[in-house]
Design a protein around this motif. Structure first.
Motif, PDB file in Angstrom:
ATOM      1  N   SER A  60      20.113   7.235   5.603  1.00 13.88           N
ATOM      2  CA  SER A  60      21.632   6.909   6.052  1.00 13.88           C
ATOM      3  C   SER A  60      22.824   7.571   5.145  1.00 13.88           C
ATOM      4  CB  SER A  60      22.424   5.237   5.564  1.00 13.88           C
ATOM      5  OG  SER A  60      22.078   5.344   4.707  1.00 13.88           O
ATOM      6  N   THR A  61      22.350   8.577   4.015  1.00 11.01           N
ATOM      7  CA  THR A  61      23.334  10.078   3.366  1.00 11.01           C
ATOM      8  C   THR A  61      23.029  10.913   4.098  1.00 11.01           C
ATOM      9  OG1 THR A  61      21.391  10.114   1.993  1.00 11.01           O
ATOM     10  CG2 THR A  61      23.314   8.129   1.866  1.00 11.01           C
ATOM     11  N   GLY A  62      22.326  10.849   5.236  1.00 13.64           N
ATOM     12  CA  GLY A  62      21.521  12.194   5.917  1.00 13.64           C
ATOM     13  C   GLY A  62      20.608  13.156   4.735  1.00 13.64           C
ATOM     14  N   THR A  63      20.185  12.761   3.993  1.00 11.81           N
ATOM     15  CA  THR A  63      18.602  13.021   2.883  1.00 11.81           C
ATOM     16  C   THR A  63      17.449  13.255   3.543  1.00 11.81           C
ATOM     17  OG1 THR A  63      18.650  11.574   1.486  1.00 11.81           O
ATOM     18  CG2 THR A  63      19.645  13.866   0.836  1.00 11.81           C
ATOM     19  N   VAL A  64      16.534  13.919   3.482  1.00 11.81           N
ATOM     20  CA  VAL A  64      15.320  13.483   4.320  1.00 11.81           C
ATOM     21  C   VAL A  64      13.960  13.231   2.996  1.00 11.81           C
ATOM     22  CG1 VAL A  64      15.382  14.900   6.502  1.00 11.81           C
ATOM     23  CG2 VAL A  64      14.239  16.387   4.249  1.00 11.81           C
ATOM     24  N   ALA A  65      12.890  12.571   3.097  1.00 14.61           N
ATOM     25  CA  ALA A  65      11.497  11.890   2.615  1.00 14.61           C
ATOM     26  C   ALA A  65      10.779  12.087   3.734  1.00 14.61           C
ATOM     27  CB  ALA A  65      11.898  10.830   1.859  1.00 14.61           C
ATOM     28  N   THR A  66       9.306  12.296   2.737  1.00 19.25           N
ATOM     29  CA  THR A  66       8.386  12.392   3.263  1.00 19.25           C
ATOM     30  C   THR A  66       8.409  10.555   3.675  1.00 19.25           C
ATOM     31  OG1 THR A  66       6.908  13.265   2.021  1.00 19.25           O
ATOM     32  CG2 THR A  66       5.611  12.363   2.927  1.00 19.25           C
ATOM     33  N   THR A  67       7.889  10.247   5.529  1.00 22.27           N
ATOM     34  CA  THR A  67       7.916   9.222   6.074  1.00 22.27           C
ATOM     35  C   THR A  67       6.972   8.455   4.922  1.00 22.27           C
ATOM     36  OG1 THR A  67       8.265  10.176   8.262  1.00 22.27           O
ATOM     37  CG2 THR A  67       7.336   7.571   8.011  1.00 22.27           C
ATOM     38  N   ALA A  68       7.519   6.588   5.091  1.00 24.57           N
ATOM     39  CA  ALA A  68       6.575   6.100   4.246  1.00 24.57           C
ATOM     40  C   ALA A  68       5.661   4.917   5.349  1.00 24.57           C
ATOM     41  CB  ALA A  68       7.446   4.613   3.547  1.00 24.57           C
ATOM     42  N   THR A  69       4.927   4.580   4.737  1.00 22.98           N
ATOM     43  CA  THR A  69       3.960   3.600   5.626  1.00 22.98           C
ATOM     44  C   THR A  69       4.892   2.780   6.401  1.00 22.98           C
ATOM     45  OG1 THR A  69       3.186   2.163   4.156  1.00 22.98           O
ATOM     46  CG2 THR A  69       2.087   4.331   4.364  1.00 22.98           C
ATOM     47  N   ASP A  70       5.882   2.846   6.504  1.00 21.00           N
ATOM     48  CA  ASP A  70       6.546   1.418   7.144  1.00 21.00           C
ATOM     49  C   ASP A  70       8.040   1.794   7.635  1.00 21.00           C
ATOM     50  OD1 ASP A  70       8.095   1.448   4.979  1.00 21.00           O
ATOM     51  OD2 ASP A  70       7.980  -0.423   4.702  1.00 21.00           O
ATOM     52  N   VAL A 101      10.797   4.733   9.576  1.00 21.41           N
ATOM     53  CA  VAL A 101      11.195   4.541  10.777  1.00 21.41           C
ATOM     54  C   VAL A 101      12.417   5.528  10.864  1.00 21.41           C
ATOM     55  CG1 VAL A 101      10.317   2.670  12.389  1.00 21.41           C
ATOM     56  CG2 VAL A 101      13.279   2.812  10.795  1.00 21.41           C
ATOM     57  N   ALA A 102      12.310   6.187  11.665  1.00 19.22           N
ATOM     58  CA  ALA A 102      13.676   7.174  11.477  1.00 19.22           C
ATOM     59  C   ALA A 102      13.108   8.361  11.364  1.00 19.22           C
ATOM     60  CB  ALA A 102      14.835   7.313  10.662  1.00 19.22           C
ATOM     61  N   VAL A 103      11.873   8.473  11.778  1.00 18.76           N
ATOM     62  CA  VAL A 103      11.233   9.942  11.693  1.00 18.76           C
ATOM     63  C   VAL A 103      11.973  10.756  12.614  1.00 18.76           C
ATOM     64  CG1 VAL A 103       8.899  10.811  12.401  1.00 18.76           C
ATOM     65  CG2 VAL A 103       8.721   8.341  11.701  1.00 18.76           C
ATOM     66  N   ILE A 104      11.734  12.123  12.408  1.00 24.28           N
ATOM     67  CA  ILE A 104      12.966  13.020  12.878  1.00 24.28           C
ATOM     68  C   ILE A 104      12.193  13.979  12.777  1.00 24.28           C
ATOM     69  CG2 ILE A 104      15.246  12.296  12.142  1.00 24.28           C
ATOM     70  CD1 ILE A 104      15.295  14.716   9.664  1.00 24.28           C
ATOM     71  N   GLY A 105      11.034  14.729  12.228  1.00 25.50           N
ATOM     72  CA  GLY A 105      10.208  15.875  12.874  1.00 25.50           C
ATOM     73  C   GLY A 105       9.144  15.842  11.765  1.00 25.50           C
ATOM     74  N   VAL A 106       8.763  17.010  11.295  1.00 21.64           N
ATOM     75  CA  VAL A 106       8.120  17.846  10.314  1.00 21.64           C
ATOM     76  C   VAL A 106       8.241  18.206   9.016  1.00 21.64           C
ATOM     77  CG1 VAL A 106       5.303  18.675   9.870  1.00 21.64           C
ATOM     78  CG2 VAL A 106       6.081  16.918  12.027  1.00 21.64           C
ATOM     79  N   ALA A 107       7.985  17.936   7.954  1.00 24.69           N
ATOM     80  CA  ALA A 107       8.663  19.771   7.314  1.00 24.69           C
ATOM     81  C   ALA A 107       7.771  20.876   7.274  1.00 24.69           C
ATOM     82  CB  ALA A 107       8.342  18.873   5.459  1.00 24.69           C
ATOM     83  N   TYR A 108       8.690  21.543   7.202  1.00 21.66           N
ATOM     84  CA  TYR A 108       8.200  23.465   7.623  1.00 21.66           C
ATOM     85  C   TYR A 108       7.481  24.096   6.536  1.00 21.66           C
ATOM     86  CZ  TYR A 108       8.259  27.877   9.647  1.00 21.66           C
ATOM     87  OH  TYR A 108       7.284  28.929   9.979  1.00 21.66           O
ATOM     88  N   ASN A 109       8.907  23.660   5.476  1.00 18.36           N
ATOM     89  CA  ASN A 109       8.391  23.794   4.000  1.00 18.36           C
ATOM     90  C   ASN A 109       8.652  23.054   2.763  1.00 18.36           C
ATOM     91  OD1 ASN A 109      11.433  24.385   4.731  1.00 18.36           O
ATOM     92  ND2 ASN A 109      11.379  25.497   3.206  1.00 18.36           N
ATOM     93  N   ALA A 110       8.044  23.180   2.063  1.00 15.33           N
ATOM     94  CA  ALA A 110       8.116  21.790   1.156  1.00 15.33           C
ATOM     95  C   ALA A 110       9.554  22.548   0.510  1.00 15.33           C
ATOM     96  CB  ALA A 110       6.899  22.754   0.519  1.00 15.33           C
ATOM     97  N   ALA A 111       9.681  20.917  -0.485  1.00 13.10           N
ATOM     98  CA  ALA A 111      10.799  20.864  -1.180  1.00 13.10           C
ATOM     99  C   ALA A 111      10.186  19.912  -2.631  1.00 13.10           C
ATOM    100  CB  ALA A 111      11.567  19.513  -0.757  1.00 13.10           C
ATOM    101  N   SER A 112       9.996  21.391  -3.308  1.00  9.81           N
ATOM    102  CA  SER A 112       9.495  21.122  -5.313  1.00  9.81           C
ATOM    103  C   SER A 112      10.606  19.641  -5.422  1.00  9.81           C
ATOM    104  CB  SER A 112       9.747  22.176  -6.136  1.00  9.81           C
ATOM    105  OG  SER A 112      11.205  22.563  -6.078  1.00  9.81           O
ATOM    106  N   ALA A 113      11.674  19.504  -5.658  1.00 10.93           N
ATOM    107  CA  ALA A 113      12.310  18.201  -6.125  1.00 10.93           C
ATOM    108  C   ALA A 113      13.230  18.093  -5.303  1.00 10.93           C
ATOM    109  CB  ALA A 113      12.836  18.700  -7.165  1.00 10.93           C
ATOM    110  N   ALA A 114      13.868  16.851  -5.707  1.00  4.55           N
ATOM    111  CA  ALA A 114      15.451  16.252  -5.298  1.00  4.55           C
ATOM    112  C   ALA A 114      16.279  17.398  -4.608  1.00  4.55           C
ATOM    113  CB  ALA A 114      16.104  14.939  -5.477  1.00  4.55           C
ATOM    114  N   ASN A 115      17.984  17.446  -4.116  1.00  3.01           N
ATOM    115  CA  ASN A 115      18.787  18.387  -4.131  1.00  3.01           C
ATOM    116  C   ASN A 115      18.232  19.882  -2.991  1.00  3.01           C
ATOM    117  OD1 ASN A 115      20.739  16.541  -3.688  1.00  3.01           O
ATOM    118  ND2 ASN A 115      19.680  16.024  -6.390  1.00  3.01           N
ATOM    119  N   LYS A 116      16.423  19.907  -3.195  1.00  2.00           N
ATOM    120  CA  LYS A 116      16.605  21.316  -2.152  1.00  2.00           C
ATOM    121  C   LYS A 116      16.005  21.468  -1.019  1.00  2.00           C
ATOM    122  CE  LYS A 116      14.734  22.658  -6.464  1.00  2.00           C
ATOM    123  NZ  LYS A 116      15.763  24.092  -6.893  1.00  2.00           N
ATOM    124  N   THR A 117      17.038  22.428  -0.120  1.00  2.00           N
ATOM    125  CA  THR A 117      16.880  22.157   1.393  1.00  2.00           C
ATOM    126  C   THR A 117      15.598  22.575   1.776  1.00  2.00           C
ATOM    127  OG1 THR A 117      18.931  22.964   0.579  1.00  2.00           O
ATOM    128  CG2 THR A 117      18.247  23.797   2.805  1.00  2.00           C
TER     129      THR A 117
END
Length: 140
Positions: free
Chosen positions: A43-53, A55-71
């Motif tokens: 709801s804040t507009g950030t993305v995370a690996t989709t959990a096993t439960d 929803v709100a899947v928006i796509g697939v990570a093209y590149n990796a993020a090493s930590a939070a707040n990385k683009t």
């Protein structure tokens, strides 16, 4: 002297990843994310690996993020190679795995918000080629 261009032949692109260039968008990660995993938006507009439960899947990570707040760039439409935690069947909807976060599996009757895309081939497990098209489903 002109250079010979043959994008679909011997001198051009030869893999699906090269021929089917995906559409991507930039998002800020809420935690570390591996490349090639389904991601969901919060709801804040950030993305995370989709959990096993998740929803709100928006796509697939093209590149990796090493930590939070990385683009990171997220594939919102197009080709991606993802890890399949179960069988995928050519042409069937691919959803986030219900058992392993960051993985996908096929489903003939996906639930709204869980679809990542469609399988471009069959796979028992391991890497699976998919066409990313989140938000499409056949049931709710």
């Amino acid at each position: 002297m002109s250079q010979i261009s043959n994008p679909s032949g011997a001198f051009g692109n030869s893999t699906l990843a090269q021929k089917l260039v995906p559409a991507t968008m930039e998002f800020v990660a809420s935690a570390a994310i591996s490349a090639g995993v389904p991601v969901s938006i919060s709801s804040t507009g950030t993305v995370a690996t989709t959990a096993t439960d998740g929803v709100a899947v928006i796509g697939v990570a093209y590149n990796a993020a090493s930590a939070a707040n990385k683009t990171i760039r997220v594939i919102t439409t197009g080709y991606a190679s993802v890890l399949a935690g179960g069988a995928t069947t050519l042409g069937t909807p691919v959803i986030r795995s219900a058992t392993t976060a960051g993985y996908v599996t096929s489903s003939a009757t996906p639930v709204t918000g869980t679809v990542v895309g469609f399988a471009l081939g069959a796979s028992a497990s391991g890497r699976s080629d998919i066409w990313v098209l989140p938000g499409t489903n056949t049931s709710s």
